[in-house]
Design a protein around this motif. Sequence first.
Motif, mmCIF file in Angstrom:
data_model
loop_
_atom_site.group_PDB
_atom_site.id
_atom_site.type_symbol
_atom_site.label_atom_id
_atom_site.label_comp_id
_atom_site.label_asym_id
_atom_site.label_seq_id
_atom_site.Cartn_x
_atom_site.Cartn_y
_atom_site.Cartn_z
ATOM 1 N N GLY A 50 0.853 -1.295 0.093
ATOM 2 C CA GLY A 50 0.009 0.184 0.017
ATOM 3 C C GLY A 50 0.996 1.231 -0.057
ATOM 4 N N GLY A 51 2.194 0.964 0.275
ATOM 5 C CA GLY A 51 2.921 2.459 0.367
ATOM 6 C C GLY A 51 2.228 3.606 1.135
ATOM 7 N N THR A 52 2.627 4.852 0.593
ATOM 8 C CA THR A 52 2.141 5.985 1.594
ATOM 9 C C THR A 52 0.635 6.147 1.796
ATOM 10 O OG1 THR A 52 4.207 7.146 0.606
ATOM 11 C CG2 THR A 52 2.473 8.598 1.470
ATOM 12 N N VAL A 54 -0.884 3.659 3.029
ATOM 13 C CA VAL A 54 -1.026 3.086 4.268
ATOM 14 C C VAL A 54 -0.247 4.015 5.462
ATOM 15 C CG1 VAL A 54 -0.316 1.091 5.768
ATOM 16 C CG2 VAL A 54 -1.377 0.796 3.497
ATOM 17 N N TYR A 55 0.856 4.437 4.932
ATOM 18 C CA TYR A 55 1.850 5.231 6.136
ATOM 19 C C TYR A 55 0.883 6.552 6.386
ATOM 20 C CZ TYR A 55 5.291 2.519 3.631
ATOM 21 O OH TYR A 55 5.861 1.720 2.779
ATOM 22 N N GLY A 56 0.240 7.069 5.422
ATOM 23 C CA GLY A 56 -0.321 8.321 5.632
ATOM 24 C C GLY A 56 -1.653 8.168 6.725
ATOM 25 N N ARG A 57 -2.295 7.195 6.336
ATOM 26 C CA ARG A 57 -3.445 6.600 7.260
ATOM 27 C C ARG A 57 -2.982 6.448 8.868
ATOM 28 N NH1 ARG A 57 -8.318 4.983 4.878
ATOM 29 N NH2 ARG A 57 -8.856 3.690 6.744
ATOM 30 N N GLU A 58 -2.015 5.820 8.851
ATOM 31 C CA GLU A 58 -1.617 5.122 10.213
ATOM 32 C C GLU A 58 -0.793 6.482 10.997
ATOM 33 O OE1 GLU A 58 -1.599 2.185 11.758
ATOM 34 O OE2 GLU A 58 -2.946 1.510 9.967
ATOM 35 N N GLN A 59 -0.002 7.414 10.425
ATOM 36 C CA GLN A 59 0.694 8.408 10.954
ATOM 37 C C GLN A 59 0.041 9.699 11.144
ATOM 38 O OE1 GLN A 59 3.620 8.321 12.586
ATOM 39 N NE2 GLN A 59 4.036 6.267 12.422
ATOM 40 N N LEU A 60 -0.826 9.849 10.240
ATOM 41 C CA LEU A 60 -1.432 11.367 10.039
ATOM 42 C C LEU A 60 -2.831 11.206 10.203
ATOM 43 C CD1 LEU A 60 0.764 12.611 7.205
ATOM 44 C CD2 LEU A 60 1.014 13.006 9.654
ATOM 45 N N GLY A 61 -3.678 10.030 9.719
ATOM 46 C CA GLY A 61 -5.261 10.095 9.514
ATOM 47 C C GLY A 61 -5.646 9.638 8.316
ATOM 48 N N PRO A 62 -6.701 9.293 8.331
ATOM 49 C CA PRO A 62 -7.266 8.821 6.982
ATOM 50 C C PRO A 62 -7.394 9.824 5.897
ATOM 51 C CG PRO A 62 -8.897 8.113 8.841
ATOM 52 C CD PRO A 62 -7.841 9.167 9.508
ATOM 53 N N TRP A 63 -7.455 11.107 6.152
ATOM 54 C CA TRP A 63 -7.769 11.964 5.105
ATOM 55 C C TRP A 63 -6.288 12.122 4.486
ATOM 56 C CZ3 TRP A 63 -10.939 14.197 2.158
ATOM 57 C CH2 TRP A 63 -12.524 14.257 2.296
ATOM 58 N N TRP A 64 -5.215 11.968 5.165
ATOM 59 C CA TRP A 64 -4.085 12.347 4.654
ATOM 60 C C TRP A 64 -3.606 10.861 3.706
ATOM 61 C CZ3 TRP A 64 -0.919 16.366 4.593
ATOM 62 C CH2 TRP A 64 -1.368 17.313 5.634
ATOM 63 N N GLY A 65 -4.013 9.800 4.371
ATOM 64 C CA GLY A 65 -3.926 8.615 3.553
ATOM 65 C C GLY A 65 -4.890 8.589 2.280
ATOM 66 N N PHE A 66 -5.856 9.423 2.298
ATOM 67 C CA PHE A 66 -6.459 9.652 0.935
ATOM 68 C C PHE A 66 -5.793 10.484 0.032
ATOM 69 C CE2 PHE A 66 -9.125 12.323 -1.440
ATOM 70 C CZ PHE A 66 -9.709 11.642 -2.349
ATOM 71 N N ALA A 68 -2.654 11.091 -0.403
ATOM 72 C CA ALA A 68 -1.578 10.375 -0.750
ATOM 73 C C ALA A 68 -1.865 9.464 -1.908
ATOM 74 C CB ALA A 68 -0.813 9.625 0.277
ATOM 75 N N GLY A 69 -2.961 8.552 -1.709
ATOM 76 C CA GLY A 69 -3.486 7.604 -2.584
ATOM 77 C C GLY A 69 -4.164 8.422 -3.909
#
Length: 394
Positions: A50-52, A54-66, A68-69
């Motif tokens: 999943g790369g970033t 996943v990393y964005g969701r885990e470290q910064l929150g779901p919106w950051w993961g979105f 990045a994705g």
Amino acid sequence: MIGAGVFVAFAPAAQAAGSWLLLGLAVAALVAYANATASAQLAAQYPTSGGTYVYGREQLGPWWGFVAGWGFVIGKTASCAAMALAFGAYVAPPGWERAVAVLAVLVLAATSYRGVTRTARLTRIIVAVVLLALTVAVVTSLAGTTPAWSNLALGDEAPGTYGVLQAAGLLFFAFAGYARIATLGEEVRDPGRTIPRAIRLALGVAVAVYAVVAVTLLVVLGSDGLAQQADPVAAAVEQGTYAWASPVVRVGGAAAALGALLALMTGIGRTTLAMAREADLPRWLAAVHPRYRVPHRAELVLAGLVCALVLTVDLRGAIGFSSFGVLVYYLVANLAAARQGTSFRRSPRVLQVVGALGCATLTLTLPLGSVVAGAVVLVVGALLRGVGRRAARP
């Protein structure tokens, strides 16, 4: 990374920076290195696919993961268009480049639809072909002409900081492949050690290859001549007495473009599937074909979008838009890595600061059309996510 980007990215970068092209390449390499340390550090903590996203969701929150994705999806969709246009530039007769590019997209979309992906063995073959083609190009270009080494001197008319940074942002398009290594956390032995080493080694080799090619193009074509070429590596060969080697170079460029295009279309389809399952994209895109076991709806939508881009944008626009999405992706990666605790820290935090500032700066100095289009698509994606998540609530 050593793929189709090296065959096409130097021309739009030369349009922006002129004879200062090598400085733009150095800036792109510096930002890429900072990003690589962030990706490597995060991959060691989260050895999952999943790369970033996943990393964005885990470290910064779901919106950051979105963010990045979505940045990955839109950036790599534009990359698909750039790869198709590169293929057309290297193999099609004048006037037929876009038609051939669309045909390539449709054929590879049908291939991917049936579950055929680019394997590790095929990747090695493609890289070998590309390196052979680049070696032939460098040797025949330098031996077949009288290299103008004075072209490496910085011109009196400097493009300014903006021009150098824009060139760096456009060249970043060719560096983006190392993120794919970080997405393989579930598929390699000892990922906490293997992935960071692989990212740094891959980046170092790519920078060396790019520097050799950039110097060759500048001393053979000059910055002005380079800026005008859609197929600069082949054009450099055709300048000299060894023009017979041009077909070898064109085959290498075509192979790199097709290999990258197939891998990109496959990867985007899987990322779209993962995001749709989390309701970050419309859930109907999460459908998997009952026979071929591929995200067929996502791949069909992708093929349509790529064909539309091929028919409406030029190569420079596709590269700029791709760089926008990928730089947003790495901005989130650096912010996520900066949040990691000391037990997972493998590099000084200042590198993540440099990476984040570098990504933000290069994003804003890309061609204005790419920045505006990228920002609009990011906002539209956020709105779609908000509507979709509201609809999914019981």
